[in-house]
Every structure is written in C-alpha cells, then in structure tokens.
Scaffold this motif. Structure first.
Motif, PDB file in Angstrom:
ATOM      1  N   GLY A  91       8.428 -12.449  -8.651  1.00 19.59           N
ATOM      2  CA  GLY A  91       7.820 -13.749  -8.912  1.00 19.59           C
ATOM      3  C   GLY A  91       7.291 -14.462  -7.695  1.00 19.59           C
ATOM      4  O   GLY A  91       7.012 -15.660  -7.764  1.00 19.59           O
ATOM      5  N   THR A  92       7.156 -13.763  -6.570  1.00 19.09           N
ATOM      6  CA  THR A  92       6.515 -14.350  -5.398  1.00 19.09           C
ATOM      7  C   THR A  92       5.329 -13.474  -5.006  1.00 19.09           C
ATOM      8  O   THR A  92       5.331 -12.262  -5.262  1.00 19.09           O
ATOM      9  CB  THR A  92       7.471 -14.454  -4.195  1.00 19.09           C
ATOM     10  OG1 THR A  92       7.663 -13.140  -3.626  1.00 19.09           O
ATOM     11  CG2 THR A  92       8.813 -15.043  -4.594  1.00 19.09           C
ATOM     12  N   PRO A  93       4.311 -14.053  -4.367  1.00 21.61           N
ATOM     13  CA  PRO A  93       3.188 -13.240  -3.907  1.00 21.61           C
ATOM     14  C   PRO A  93       3.607 -12.122  -2.957  1.00 21.61           C
ATOM     15  O   PRO A  93       2.952 -11.079  -2.896  1.00 21.61           O
ATOM     16  CB  PRO A  93       2.285 -14.258  -3.211  1.00 21.61           C
ATOM     17  CG  PRO A  93       2.593 -15.550  -3.883  1.00 21.61           C
ATOM     18  CD  PRO A  93       4.063 -15.498  -4.163  1.00 21.61           C
ATOM     19  N   ALA A  94       4.693 -12.312  -2.227  1.00 21.08           N
ATOM     20  CA  ALA A  94       5.144 -11.306  -1.263  1.00 21.08           C
ATOM     21  C   ALA A  94       5.862 -10.135  -1.915  1.00 21.08           C
ATOM     22  O   ALA A  94       6.044  -9.093  -1.281  1.00 21.08           O
ATOM     23  CB  ALA A  94       6.054 -11.956  -0.219  1.00 21.08           C
ATOM     24  N   THR A  95       6.278 -10.299  -3.148  1.00 15.43           N
ATOM     25  CA  THR A  95       7.001  -9.227  -3.840  1.00 15.43           C
ATOM     26  C   THR A  95       6.290  -8.754  -5.108  1.00 15.43           C
ATOM     27  O   THR A  95       6.744  -7.813  -5.752  1.00 15.43           O
ATOM     28  CB  THR A  95       8.420  -9.683  -4.227  1.00 15.43           C
ATOM     29  OG1 THR A  95       8.329 -10.875  -5.034  1.00 15.43           O
ATOM     30  CG2 THR A  95       9.254  -9.984  -2.998  1.00 15.43           C
ATOM     31  N   ALA A  96       5.192  -9.390  -5.449  1.00 17.76           N
ATOM     32  CA  ALA A  96       4.532  -9.130  -6.728  1.00 17.76           C
ATOM     33  C   ALA A  96       4.151  -7.664  -6.905  1.00 17.76           C
ATOM     34  O   ALA A  96       4.251  -7.118  -8.004  1.00 17.76           O
ATOM     35  CB  ALA A  96       3.296 -10.017  -6.869  1.00 17.76           C
TER      36      ALA A  96
END
Length: 363
Positions: free
Chosen positions: A162-167
């Motif tokens: 749910g974060t751009p860094a983990t998407a």
C-alpha cells in the motif's frame, strides 16, 4: 498566545489553516531532489557512482529534477528550501558541521523529506537527532572469513503493498545484498516495510571475532516514519553498482523519493507515533485525563493485536479509537483540529492494517 507546538502545526494542516510543504497527491507536479553523497569513512564508490545517475534517470522519466553534490556547504536554510526531499546516498561518517546540521534539522521540521540509502545509517553517530531521523544506526554486516560471505542471496518479506515504495515488490523478494545488521531494532517505532528473513542467509557480522550475534527476526531493512515535522524513509539496499539496474530496486527507490517529496501519499504513521502524540496532547492540556485513558487503551490493545498479526481485531479497536475521539474531544476550533488529527492518524493505521490483511487474503 498559545504555544504553536508540532502537534498543533500538524492539526492546523488537517484543519486547512496552513499547507504542508508538498501536498500529497501532487504526483503530476514537478519537484526537486538533492542527492548528497559525501563520505568521511568507508566510501561506497559503486553505490555513489551508479546510484547517482540512476536517480537522475528516474527524475528525467518521472518529472522531477535532481541535483547531486558532496559539498556539505549546500546545507543552508536558503538552499535546502529549493528541494522537496534530500537523499543521503551511501554517506558515511560525520558529513555535516554544527551549522549545517542545524539547517537540515530546520528543513525537516518545516516539512521536508529525507531518504537514506544503504550506508546513510553508517553516518553521524554523534548526532542523536539524525539517529532518530534514519531510525537505526548500522552495526555491521556479514563478511566473516569461514563463517559468513559478505554478499548473500536472501529472501525479504514485504509487509504490504500500500505504499509507492512497495507497490511493485513481490510478497517474497529474493535478491543478493550486503545485508546490514543494526545497533537497535526499529520495529515498533517506525512503519516497517520489509524484513529480511535471517533463516535464508547467514547474518553473523564482522564486528565480533567469529561473527556477531544475529539481530533475529523480524529484521527490518526498509522503513518509513513521520519525524519531527517531516517525512523520513530508509532502505538498506544498494551496496553494489549493479543493484541500481534492478527494476524492483529502482521501483522501490522511486517510490521512496516520491513519498518523501510529498508527491505521493506518505502513509507511514506508526503506533509509537500516535502513542507519543497522545502523551503530548495530555501533557499540554489538550486531552482530558479520561479521554487520554480511553484512547490510549484502544490504541495499546490495537498495537498488541497488530504485532501478533491480527489485523481485523486491530482494525476494530482503531475504529473504536476514532469513535471515542469524536465523542470525547470537543470544544473550540483548536480542539476540533486535534480531534481530526487523531482521526486522521487512526485512519492511516487502519489503512496499514487493511493493506496487511489484503496481502494475507491474496495468498
């Protein structure tokens, strides 16, 4: 006039009376990034020489500008104000003097962003504020002759997408790295985004003859947090130059840059942060004793459920937290801003729990 504390500043942002330095959701807008790679101890030449052009290429492809430097003199109030986020790319040792440190502290306190890459955690051991910003200091890494190879393939558990860094990362991310051990474990103080599984490699480090003790699981290697008014993100990946050609590493770093710049949502609220917020509000007379006790009870119970991997019960307790905040925090405009801040923070924790639950249900 009432003291304008950090919680009050955050509440004012929620209430709409002042704007954050870079509003979330501004992904279409250009922003500016400073990459700082000064070293005063071990120099990660590959990381710096490959990471700097890689970040510049990400900027060219994603509508942000990148300046790079190893000159600490750029850390002034006026110059830092040009940037939405500052990347400490494989810095080591004491890289800023007292005046420069003060400017960087004010920059973060004013709503700026920070991304630490790899040995950014091996930096400024005597500057406690920076230690809090990065989240944990480097201790050692594997590389004990006859015990543990320096570079090993290991598996990383990604905690939600749910974060751009983990998407774009897989649930189980397997790759080679120089896996860092840290002096303290930031679990519980920050939002951990990824843990390396010590069962998939030999984590014994070089700092003790025969190999230092493992950190143990969970072993965070990527995390983010709201810190002293600003946005902080750390990732331990990035030792070798070739790592900056890995699409998933680049996706991870791009997301971190956009998050810390405020160009994408920075959903990094932690239970520890909200616990501290409640304590500050009580101490400053903004929460009654009964409201503090009630809210703290729900938050602490939710935290315990979350730590045990029980996302649904944690969400239920956080929903009770929100209901009690709306029922018990009433009064003037400042009180209503505090109430909305508490609701916002709990809502962000719920989104975190739902992200983890969705990931579990998808397996």
């Amino acid at each position: 006039m009432r003291k304008f504390t950090k919680w009050a500043m955050a509440a004012a942002v929620v209430a709409g009376s002042m704007a954050p330095i870079a509003p979330a959701g501004a992904a279409a807008e250009s922003f500016d990034v400073l990459v700082f790679s000064k070293t005063a101890a071990f120099r990660h030449t590959e990381c710096i020489n490959s990471g700097t052009p890689a970040i510049k290429a990400l900027g060219a492809a994603n509508n942000f500008t990148v300046d790079s430097t190893e000159d600490a003199a750029v850390f002034t109030d006026a110059n830092l104000a040009k940037y939405e986020t500052v990347v400490f790319l494989c810095t080591t040792g004491n890289v800023l003097n007292d005046t420069q440190q003060g400017a960087f502290e004010r920059y973060i306190q004013g709503g700026g962003g920070y991304l630490g890459v790899h040995s950014a955690s091996d930096t400024e051991y005597d500057w406690a504020w920076y230690g809090g910003l990065v989240g944990a200091y480097f201790r050692d890494h594997p590389g004990v002759p006859g015990v543990s190879p320096q570079f090993q393939v290991a598996s990383v558990d990604v905690l939600g997408h749910g974060t751009p860094a983990t998407a774009e990362l897989p649930d189980r991310w397997t790759r080679e790295e120089e896996w860092y051990n840290f002096r303290t474990n930031p679990t519980g103080k920050v939002r951990v985004l990824a843990n390396v599984d010590e069962n998939t490699y030999n984590p014994r480090g070089y700092s003790v003859p025969g190999g230092s003790a493992p950190m143990g699981n969970p072993h965070p290697i990527s995390w983010c947090q709201n810190y002293d008014g600003g946005r902080s993100f750390y990732t331990a990946v990035g030792h070798k130059g070739v790592y900056f050609s890995e699409p998933l590493v680049l996706s991870h770093i791009l997301g971190a840059i956009e998050m810390t710049a405020g160009a994408e949502e920075f959903n990094c609220t932690s239970y520890s942060e909200v616990t501290n917020l409640l304590g500050d509000l009580k101490d400053e007379g903004r929460l009654s004793a009964s409201a503090y006790a009630s809210l703290s009870d729900r938050l602490q119970r939710a935290s315990v459920k979350s730590a045990a991997g029980h996302e649904v019960p944690a969400t239920g307790l956080l929903e009770q937290f929100i209901a009690k905040a709306r029922n018990q925090v009433k009064g003037d405009a400042d009180d209503l801003a505090v109430r909305e801040l508490l609701v916002q923070k709990a809502t962000q924790l719920i989104a975190w729990e739902q992200d983890l639950d969705d990931q579990e249900n998808a397996k």
